[in-house]
Design a protein around this motif. Structure first.
Motif, PDB file in Angstrom:
ATOM      1  N   GLY A  94       0.781  -1.173   0.119  1.00 31.62           N
ATOM      2  CA  GLY A  94      -0.008  -0.012   0.060  1.00 31.62           C
ATOM      3  C   GLY A  94       0.919   1.334  -0.105  1.00 31.62           C
ATOM      4  N   SER A  95      -0.048   2.125   0.170  1.00 28.85           N
ATOM      5  CA  SER A  95       0.768   3.641   0.287  1.00 28.85           C
ATOM      6  C   SER A  95       1.553   3.904   1.622  1.00 28.85           C
ATOM      7  CB  SER A  95      -0.069   4.633  -0.345  1.00 28.85           C
ATOM      8  OG  SER A  95      -1.320   4.651   0.644  1.00 28.85           O
ATOM      9  N   PRO A 161       2.924   9.140   2.279  1.00 25.18           N
ATOM     10  CA  PRO A 161       3.230  10.314   3.130  1.00 25.18           C
ATOM     11  C   PRO A 161       2.683  11.777   2.663  1.00 25.18           C
ATOM     12  CG  PRO A 161       4.955   8.574   3.306  1.00 25.18           C
ATOM     13  CD  PRO A 161       3.903   8.396   2.013  1.00 25.18           C
ATOM     14  N   LEU A 162       2.979  11.963   1.250  1.00 24.68           N
ATOM     15  CA  LEU A 162       2.728  13.556   0.791  1.00 24.68           C
ATOM     16  C   LEU A 162       1.466  13.536   0.799  1.00 24.68           C
ATOM     17  CD1 LEU A 162       3.414  15.929  -0.566  1.00 24.68           C
ATOM     18  CD2 LEU A 162       3.545  14.625  -2.797  1.00 24.68           C
ATOM     19  N   ALA A 163       0.465  12.467   0.572  1.00 23.13           N
ATOM     20  CA  ALA A 163      -0.903  12.448   0.583  1.00 23.13           C
ATOM     21  C   ALA A 163      -1.299  12.917   1.928  1.00 23.13           C
ATOM     22  CB  ALA A 163      -1.481  11.114   0.008  1.00 23.13           C
ATOM     23  N   TYR A 164      -0.734  12.273   2.884  1.00 21.21           N
ATOM     24  CA  TYR A 164      -1.204  12.681   4.285  1.00 21.21           C
ATOM     25  C   TYR A 164      -0.871  14.035   4.534  1.00 21.21           C
ATOM     26  CZ  TYR A 164      -1.973  12.160   9.202  1.00 21.21           C
ATOM     27  OH  TYR A 164      -2.337  12.187  10.419  1.00 21.21           O
ATOM     28  N   THR A 165       0.204  14.761   3.950  1.00 21.97           N
ATOM     29  CA  THR A 165       0.618  16.092   4.542  1.00 21.97           C
ATOM     30  C   THR A 165      -0.268  16.891   3.686  1.00 21.97           C
ATOM     31  OG1 THR A 165       2.877  15.455   4.747  1.00 21.97           O
ATOM     32  CG2 THR A 165       2.655  17.633   4.539  1.00 21.97           C
ATOM     33  N   GLY A 208       4.137   7.693   8.096  1.00 21.66           N
ATOM     34  CA  GLY A 208       5.344   8.199   8.718  1.00 21.66           C
ATOM     35  C   GLY A 208       5.232   9.203   9.835  1.00 21.66           C
ATOM     36  N   TYR A 209       3.946   9.196  10.442  1.00 20.40           N
ATOM     37  CA  TYR A 209       3.875   9.911  11.712  1.00 20.40           C
ATOM     38  C   TYR A 209       3.788   9.404  12.934  1.00 20.40           C
ATOM     39  CZ  TYR A 209       2.450  14.148   8.885  1.00 20.40           C
ATOM     40  OH  TYR A 209       2.266  15.267   7.734  1.00 20.40           O
ATOM     41  N   TYR A 210       4.628   9.963  14.140  1.00 24.96           N
ATOM     42  CA  TYR A 210       4.767   9.024  15.407  1.00 24.96           C
ATOM     43  C   TYR A 210       4.147   9.691  16.399  1.00 24.96           C
ATOM     44  CZ  TYR A 210       8.123   6.343  12.120  1.00 24.96           C
ATOM     45  OH  TYR A 210       8.674   5.724  11.094  1.00 24.96           O
ATOM     46  N   PRO A 211       2.870   9.448  16.569  1.00 26.70           N
ATOM     47  CA  PRO A 211       1.985  10.093  17.717  1.00 26.70           C
ATOM     48  C   PRO A 211       2.598   9.519  19.149  1.00 26.70           C
ATOM     49  CG  PRO A 211       0.671   8.663  16.528  1.00 26.70           C
ATOM     50  CD  PRO A 211       1.987   8.776  15.557  1.00 26.70           C
ATOM     51  N   VAL A 212       2.564   8.217  18.938  1.00 28.04           N
ATOM     52  CA  VAL A 212       3.138   7.463  20.224  1.00 28.04           C
ATOM     53  C   VAL A 212       4.424   6.810  20.085  1.00 28.04           C
ATOM     54  CG1 VAL A 212       0.573   7.532  21.387  1.00 28.04           C
ATOM     55  CG2 VAL A 212       1.286   5.827  19.710  1.00 28.04           C
ATOM     56  N   PRO A 213       5.501   7.571  20.127  1.00 28.15           N
ATOM     57  CA  PRO A 213       6.769   6.742  19.713  1.00 28.15           C
ATOM     58  C   PRO A 213       7.331   5.379  20.443  1.00 28.15           C
ATOM     59  CG  PRO A 213       7.228   8.881  20.660  1.00 28.15           C
ATOM     60  CD  PRO A 213       5.952   8.529  20.450  1.00 28.15           C
TER      61      PRO A 213
END
Length: 318
Positions: A94-95, A161-165, A208-213
């Motif tokens: 997937g993306s 990741p770009l789509a999310y941003t 690629g976002y890390y809300p709870v690393p």
């Protein structure tokens, strides 16, 4: 050694993987004499229905391999949960492919030889009002971002990741806060105004976002991170810190972060909330989340291991 059942989403990764993946599976498994089958999904919900209806095996274990993005894995997990005759694995096509980021040696998930030589590994699930989540559940603004990602994914050359941003920037033009009440582990409910909220089993989402690393998919606990309401200007500065997972240690954000570890959570919104379960969108006024420790047998390819320490890791051969 289980029989491998590959559930392939032809639309994953904009359809770039299906033909080559089918050919690789057929060539490799035919050559080594290992039992396998391939199922191409026909639309939303098909992977769930296929796994749930697949005949129970009394003699052999099955391994359902989700070949797609996190949404395909979500459906396969929900189809397999509760069955005693199977494990679940994934070939990320997937993306975003966020769940495999919880493991070091993630390249092993695309290697069929290492897949065959893998082993079962117990991982936790989240029960979100009757629907299972293997990675995380996000609520409110970030769920709206996930909801609108699909329109940006259709743009040529736009990655996950770009789509999310791009979706995040788009959503900043609309409402950014949600009024909710939260009750952790049966405690008295508290009222909050949140812009971002994540109940997590894994530590990554949005490509690629890390809300709870520090989250771990096999440690027997759920991590929650909520971000209290702030101005759009503050949000624009906050995003890069949040993406890197540095927001929990940034003292400038201490009053804006609501962080909790535990085993259950009840959420109620003044208005219907957009909820995102492993990328799948739902809409509810209230719901509950309950951690189910070691609820799923996950098939780890040879060479892959948890990327973060886990109290359960010592009990599982590495």
């Amino acid at each position: 050694m289980p029989d491998f059942i590959f559930i392939i989403n032809p639309a994953a990764g904009k359809g770039a993987h299906m033909q080559s993946l089918c050919a690789r599976i057929q060539d490799h498994f035919s050559a080594c004499g290992q039992n396998f089958a391939i199922h191409l999904t026909t639309g939303a919900g098909d992977a769930l229905d296929f796994v749930r209806a697949y005949p129970q095996s009394q003699e052999r274990q099955l391994c359902f391999v989700a070949c797609g993005g996190d949404g395909t894995l979500h459906e396969v997990v929900n189809g397999a949960a509760g069955r005693q005759d199977c494990t679940v694995s994934v070939i990320p096509c997937g993306s975003g492919n966020d769940y495999v980021k919880n493991f070091s040696g993630a390249e092993a998930f695309t290697d069929l030889k290492r897949l065959i030589n893998g082993r079962p590994y117990p991982v936790d699930l989240l029960d979100c009002s009757g629907e299972y989540t293997i990675n995380l559940c996000n609520i409110g603004f970030d769920a709206r971002v996930a909801h609108h990602m699909s329109k940006f994914k259709r743009i040529p050359l736009v990655s996950g990741p770009l789509a999310y941003t791009l979706s995040l920037i788009f959503c900043l033009a609309g409402p950014v806060g949600s009024a909710v009440t939260l009750s952790f582990d049966g405690a008295e409910a508290v009222a909050e105004q949140l812009i971002l909220a994540v109940a997590a089993n894994g530590f990554c989402y949005g490509g690629g976002y890390y809300p709870v690393p520090d989250a771990c998919p096999a440690d027997g606990q759920m991590e929650f991170c909520g971000v209290r309401k702030m101005s759009r200007l503050q949000m624009s500065r906050f995003i890069s810190v949040y993406k890197k997972g540095e927001h929990l240690k940034d003292q400038r954000l201490a009053t804006k972060i609501l962080y909790h570890t535990g085993h259950s959570l009840k959420v109620k919104g003044k208005r219907p909330l957009i909820i995102c379960l492993d990328g799948e969108i739902r809409k509810r006024c209230e719901f509950s989340i309950r951690l189910l420790p070691a609820a799923l047998s996950f098939w780890l390819p040879e060479g892959a291991a948890l990327a973060v320490p886990s109290p359960m890791a010592a009990a599982v051969p590495q």
